[in-house]
Design an enzyme around this catalytic site. Structure first.
Site, PDB file in Angstrom:
ATOM      1  N   ALA A   1       0.802  -1.225   0.000  1.00  0.00           N
ATOM      2  CA  ALA A   1       0.000   0.000   0.000  1.00  0.00           C
ATOM      3  C   ALA A   1       0.835   1.275   0.000  1.00  0.00           C
ATOM      4  CB  ALA A   1      -0.933   0.001   1.211  1.00  0.00           C
TER       5      ALA A   1
ATOM      6  N   SER B   1       2.977   2.173  -2.636  1.00  0.00           N
ATOM      7  CA  SER B   1       3.348   2.623  -3.971  1.00  0.00           C
ATOM      8  C   SER B   1       2.307   2.182  -4.988  1.00  0.00           C
ATOM      9  CB  SER B   1       4.728   2.072  -4.377  1.00  0.00           C
ATOM     10  OG  SER B   1       4.687   0.663  -4.480  1.00  0.00           O
ATOM     11  N   GLY B   2       2.353   2.834  -6.148  1.00  0.00           N
ATOM     12  CA  GLY B   2       1.508   2.434  -7.262  1.00  0.00           C
ATOM     13  C   GLY B   2       0.028   2.415  -6.940  1.00  0.00           C
ATOM     14  N   ILE B   3      -0.651   1.401  -7.476  1.00  0.00           N
ATOM     15  CA  ILE B   3      -2.106   1.331  -7.293  1.00  0.00           C
ATOM     16  C   ILE B   3      -2.486   0.986  -5.861  1.00  0.00           C
ATOM     17  CG2 ILE B   3      -2.479   0.747  -9.715  1.00  0.00           C
ATOM     18  CD1 ILE B   3      -2.978  -2.118  -8.896  1.00  0.00           C
ATOM     19  N   GLY B   4      -1.525   0.500  -5.074  1.00  0.00           N
ATOM     20  CA  GLY B   4      -1.808   0.228  -3.668  1.00  0.00           C
ATOM     21  C   GLY B   4      -2.147   1.493  -2.905  1.00  0.00           C
TER      22      GLY B   4
ATOM     23  N   ASP C   1       6.338  -8.222   5.520  1.00  0.00           N
ATOM     24  CA  ASP C   1       7.283  -8.530   4.450  1.00  0.00           C
ATOM     25  C   ASP C   1       6.857  -9.854   3.835  1.00  0.00           C
ATOM     26  OD1 ASP C   1       9.340  -9.176   2.760  1.00  0.00           O
ATOM     27  OD2 ASP C   1      10.939  -9.014   4.253  1.00  0.00           O
ATOM     28  N   LEU C   2       6.255  -9.798   2.658  1.00  0.00           N
ATOM     29  CA  LEU C   2       5.695 -10.993   2.037  1.00  0.00           C
ATOM     30  C   LEU C   2       6.747 -11.993   1.573  1.00  0.00           C
ATOM     31  CD1 LEU C   2       2.855  -9.162   0.183  1.00  0.00           C
ATOM     32  CD2 LEU C   2       2.490 -11.142   1.666  1.00  0.00           C
TER      33      LEU C   2
ATOM     34  N   ASN D   1      -2.195  -7.188  -3.192  1.00  0.00           N
ATOM     35  CA  ASN D   1      -1.758  -6.273  -4.242  1.00  0.00           C
ATOM     36  C   ASN D   1      -0.243  -6.189  -4.408  1.00  0.00           C
ATOM     37  OD1 ASN D   1      -2.053  -3.600  -5.914  1.00  0.00           O
ATOM     38  ND2 ASN D   1      -0.760  -3.044  -4.172  1.00  0.00           N
TER      39      ASN D   1
ATOM     40  N   TYR E   1      16.791 -19.757 -15.165  1.00  0.00           N
ATOM     41  CA  TYR E   1      15.932 -18.652 -14.711  1.00  0.00           C
ATOM     42  C   TYR E   1      15.771 -17.595 -15.796  1.00  0.00           C
ATOM     43  CZ  TYR E   1      14.396 -14.631 -11.865  1.00  0.00           C
ATOM     44  OH  TYR E   1      13.714 -13.558 -11.349  1.00  0.00           O
TER      45      TYR E   1
END
Length: 278
Positions: A37, A39-42, A88-89, A115, A192
């Site tokens: 939440a 930055s950006g659209i958050g 911290d996800l 998000n 990767y």
């Protein structure tokens, strides 16, 4: 004609802002958690939810940045109710700590907006030694959702109000590896590909939402689960994409679109009455 102006089945278009799609909605009494939440659209999702009366919990890594955003929201919307909690996800321990603290708070939970995310970064491992994009974008949110699900079920039952879970995915799922999710090669650095790894994590977001929606429906639980594509929005998410980020930025700065357009998708799936779960 600007291609994003065409209206979809919801009655809105790619130009519709978060405020527009929630016009006239009173969401007072609802509580929402929004990850990423700061930055950006958050940020826009948090602001407009608060504008419509929702008590918003900003689940963030950077509490200083979150507090600054909270102050800005309160200046614009003095009645806003926004709190900040650390999350911290990329760390399963952090996810467990956050969920435990929230569940112990006694707060209801009507809306969970998964998000937060990272995009196309160089190969790195999380604190749990899992490829960072898969760990952050999928596993962290998967665990968070599971740990908060009982609270959401209880809230939906007691309030008689439909719960909403939103996974912010994206059409980048089409860039996933040809075999889909490479569970046996998640940490294979030699093969990767940063774009494919991002696509893989977004595919996992969609599959998670689809299966959870099916299970909740089968169990008769009044919680709707959606995954969504937020559109092409200039945010810090694309910072690892080099020349592509610069190209998007140069093009985006020629038009009058902001993250409010991307936030509109979160609004449709979280508090608008048109959400059906998909």
């Amino acid at each position: 004609m600007w291609p994003f102006s065409k209206k979809g089945v919801s009655g809105f278009s790619g130009n519709s802002t978060a405020e527009k799609v929630t016009h006239g909605i009173d969401a007072s009494g609802l509580t929402a958690i929004v990850t990423g939440a700061t930055s950006g659209i958050g940020v826009e999702t948090t602001r407009v939810l608060a504008l419509r009366g929702v008590h918003v919990i900003m689940a963030v890594r950077n509490k200083v940045a979150a507090n600054d955003i909270n102050e800005a929201i309160l200046k614009e919307i003095p009645s806003a109710k926004v709190d900040v909690m650390e999350l911290d996800l990329s760390s399963l321990e952090s996810v467990k700590k956050f969920a435990s603290e929230f569940n112990s708070s006694g707060l209801p939970l009507n809306i969970l907006i998964n998000n937060a995310g990272i995009m196309s970064c160089p190969f790195m491992l999380s604190k749990d030694n899992i490829e960072l994009q898969f760990a952050t974008n999928h596993l962290g949110h998967f665990l968070l959702t599971n740990l908060l699900l009982d609270t959401m079920k209880k809230t939906a039952h007691q309030s008689k109000k439909e719960g909403r879970i939103v996974n912010v995915s994206g059409e980048a799922y089409t860039f996933a590896y040809s075999e889909g999710i490479r569970f046996d090669k998640i940490n294979d650095q030699s093969s990767y590909n940063k774009q494919s790894a991002y696509g893989q994590s977004k595919l996992a977001n969609i599959l998670h939402a689809n299966e959870l929606a099916r299970r909740l429906k089968d169990d008769g639980v009044d919680i709707i689960v959606n995954s969504l594509h937020p559109g092409i929005i200039l945010t810090n998410l694309s910072r690892h994409m080099g020349v592509i980020h610069v190209s998007i930025k140069c093009d985006w700065e020629t038009c009058d679109e902001k993250c409010s357009a991307g936030g509109s998708h979160n609004m449709l799936c979280s508090i608008a009455p048109t959400s059906e779960g998909s």
